[in-house]
Scaffold this motif. Structure first.
Motif, mmCIF file in Angstrom:
data_model
loop_
_atom_site.group_PDB
_atom_site.id
_atom_site.type_symbol
_atom_site.label_atom_id
_atom_site.label_comp_id
_atom_site.label_asym_id
_atom_site.label_seq_id
_atom_site.Cartn_x
_atom_site.Cartn_y
_atom_site.Cartn_z
ATOM 1 N N THR A 186 -9.375 -12.855 8.527
ATOM 2 C CA THR A 186 -9.083 -11.418 8.788
ATOM 3 C C THR A 186 -8.449 -10.802 7.590
ATOM 4 O O THR A 186 -7.494 -11.469 6.876
ATOM 5 N N SER A 187 -8.757 -9.663 7.274
ATOM 6 C CA SER A 187 -7.929 -8.659 6.281
ATOM 7 C C SER A 187 -7.544 -7.450 7.211
ATOM 8 O O SER A 187 -8.530 -6.603 7.778
ATOM 9 N N THR A 188 -6.299 -7.143 7.094
ATOM 10 C CA THR A 188 -5.770 -5.927 7.875
ATOM 11 C C THR A 188 -5.136 -5.066 6.910
ATOM 12 O O THR A 188 -4.039 -5.481 6.331
ATOM 13 N N SER A 189 -5.315 -3.839 7.100
ATOM 14 C CA SER A 189 -4.649 -2.643 6.259
ATOM 15 C C SER A 189 -3.420 -2.266 6.996
ATOM 16 O O SER A 189 -3.417 -2.367 8.118
ATOM 17 N N SER A 190 -2.364 -2.278 6.339
ATOM 18 C CA SER A 190 -0.848 -1.743 6.665
ATOM 19 C C SER A 190 -0.935 -0.445 7.160
ATOM 20 O O SER A 190 -0.340 -0.064 8.414
ATOM 21 N N GLY A 246 -2.271 -8.312 -6.836
ATOM 22 C CA GLY A 246 -2.991 -9.413 -6.323
ATOM 23 C C GLY A 246 -2.052 -10.239 -5.294
ATOM 24 O O GLY A 246 -1.199 -9.614 -4.745
ATOM 25 N N ASN A 247 -2.188 -11.442 -4.881
ATOM 26 C CA ASN A 247 -1.574 -12.270 -3.833
ATOM 27 C C ASN A 247 -0.201 -12.149 -4.255
ATOM 28 O O ASN A 247 0.212 -12.447 -5.098
ATOM 29 N N GLN A 248 0.682 -12.064 -2.998
ATOM 30 C CA GLN A 248 2.052 -11.818 -3.194
ATOM 31 C C GLN A 248 2.455 -12.961 -2.274
ATOM 32 O O GLN A 248 2.747 -12.696 -0.971
ATOM 33 N N ARG A 255 -2.320 -19.784 10.910
ATOM 34 C CA ARG A 255 -2.706 -18.843 10.123
ATOM 35 C C ARG A 255 -1.802 -18.901 8.856
ATOM 36 O O ARG A 255 -0.621 -18.908 8.709
ATOM 37 N N THR A 256 -2.726 -18.882 7.786
ATOM 38 C CA THR A 256 -1.911 -18.630 6.442
ATOM 39 C C THR A 256 -2.555 -17.228 5.787
ATOM 40 O O THR A 256 -3.459 -16.937 5.813
ATOM 41 N N GLY A 257 -1.448 -16.432 5.227
ATOM 42 C CA GLY A 257 -1.843 -15.550 4.837
ATOM 43 C C GLY A 257 -1.221 -14.997 3.638
ATOM 44 O O GLY A 257 -0.094 -15.615 3.177
ATOM 45 N N ASN A 258 -1.798 -13.822 2.890
ATOM 46 C CA ASN A 258 -0.863 -13.280 1.858
ATOM 47 C C ASN A 258 -1.083 -11.946 1.803
ATOM 48 O O ASN A 258 -1.877 -11.297 2.527
ATOM 49 N N LEU A 259 -0.349 -11.129 0.991
ATOM 50 C CA LEU A 259 -0.154 -9.818 1.112
ATOM 51 C C LEU A 259 -0.819 -9.251 -0.084
ATOM 52 O O LEU A 259 -0.177 -9.937 -1.314
ATOM 53 N N ASP A 260 -1.763 -8.215 -0.309
ATOM 54 C CA ASP A 260 -2.257 -7.511 -1.754
ATOM 55 C C ASP A 260 -1.926 -6.170 -1.398
ATOM 56 O O ASP A 260 -2.331 -5.493 -0.669
ATOM 57 N N LEU A 261 -1.201 -5.676 -2.505
ATOM 58 C CA LEU A 261 -0.963 -4.265 -2.724
ATOM 59 C C LEU A 261 -2.392 -3.431 -3.133
ATOM 60 O O LEU A 261 -2.997 -4.042 -3.579
ATOM 61 N N GLN A 262 -2.299 -2.288 -2.296
ATOM 62 C CA GLN A 262 -3.628 -1.324 -2.549
ATOM 63 C C GLN A 262 -2.889 0.033 -3.103
ATOM 64 O O GLN A 262 -2.762 0.684 -2.265
ATOM 65 N N ASP A 310 -2.788 -5.004 2.139
ATOM 66 C CA ASP A 310 -3.624 -5.474 2.964
ATOM 67 C C ASP A 310 -3.050 -7.028 3.491
ATOM 68 O O ASP A 310 -2.474 -7.806 2.508
ATOM 69 N N VAL A 311 -3.158 -7.716 4.435
ATOM 70 C CA VAL A 311 -2.696 -8.828 4.885
ATOM 71 C C VAL A 311 -3.989 -9.658 5.156
ATOM 72 O O VAL A 311 -4.801 -9.180 6.101
ATOM 73 N N GLU A 312 -4.030 -10.570 4.291
ATOM 74 C CA GLU A 312 -5.392 -11.639 4.480
ATOM 75 C C GLU A 312 -4.819 -12.759 5.109
ATOM 76 O O GLU A 312 -3.982 -13.401 4.557
ATOM 77 N N ALA A 313 -5.293 -13.173 6.285
ATOM 78 C CA ALA A 313 -5.065 -14.406 6.861
ATOM 79 C C ALA A 313 -6.180 -15.414 7.520
ATOM 80 O O ALA A 313 -7.230 -14.699 7.541
#
Length: 176
Positions: free
Chosen positions: A114-118, A61-63, A144-151, A101-104
């Motif tokens: 936006t959602s951007t894959s590493s 989940g959100n990191q 921009r506020t973002g979080n990182l989700d592991l995939q 993924d970085v969701e911002a």
């Protein structure tokens, strides 16, 4: 008296004639001055510099949350780039690489999300904000506020013991 009137009329005619000839052959000179100036591009990103964050490699989940603020006195882009294309596993020399993924969005409200894959941002920066507006330049900025989700790619790379790392770069750059 008639003689005086004739002299006065002649004097008036001479003055009128000399005024007319002065207007026809009027001297004129010009000096044109070309004006120019510049304003240097100035972009500000907060925070700037570098930092560290400990990613929980067992959590999908959100990191955490990171908010950046930015402004430019010209059109600009904000982009993301990943050094390894994911969380690179050191002990396997990168054969295990956990993508994220970085969701911002604007202040985390989902506006302009936006959602951007590493993996997508490994070889080249991925633009998450592009503003080409020259008008209202004083308002040319945002957050921009973002979080990182592991995939995890299935169970084959889920919770593999070891050390993981990546370097995520956020860049604000003028577009001219």
């Amino acid at each position: 008296m008639k003689a005086l009137a004739l002299i006065s009329a002649a004097a008036i005619a001479m003055v009128a004639a000399s005024s007319a000839s002065a207007q026809v052959g009027k001297d004129s000179e010009q000096y044109k001055l070309a004006l120019s100036g510049t304003v240097a591009s100035n972009c500000e990103l907060l925070p700037e510099g570098s930092g560290t964050y400990n990613v929980n490699m067992s959590e999908t989940g959100n990191q955490g949350v990171l908010t950046i603020a930015y402004a430019c006195n010209s059109p600009y882009t904000v982009s993301l780039q990943s050094l390894n294309g994911g969380m690179r596993h050191a002990e396997s020399n990168g054969s295990v690489n956990v993508r994220y993924d970085v969701e911002a969005s604007f202040l985390g409200l989902g506006i302009g999300a936006t959602s951007t894959s590493s993996a997508a941002m490994k070889n080249a920066p991925v633009v998450i904000v592009n503003d080409n507006d020259w008008t209202n330049i004083l308002l040319n900025g945002g957050t921009r506020t973002g979080n990182l989700d592991l995939q995890f790619n299935g169970l084959t790379n889920y919770e593999v013991a070891g050390t993981y790392s990546d370097e995520l770069t956020i860049t604000l750059a003028a577009n001219f």
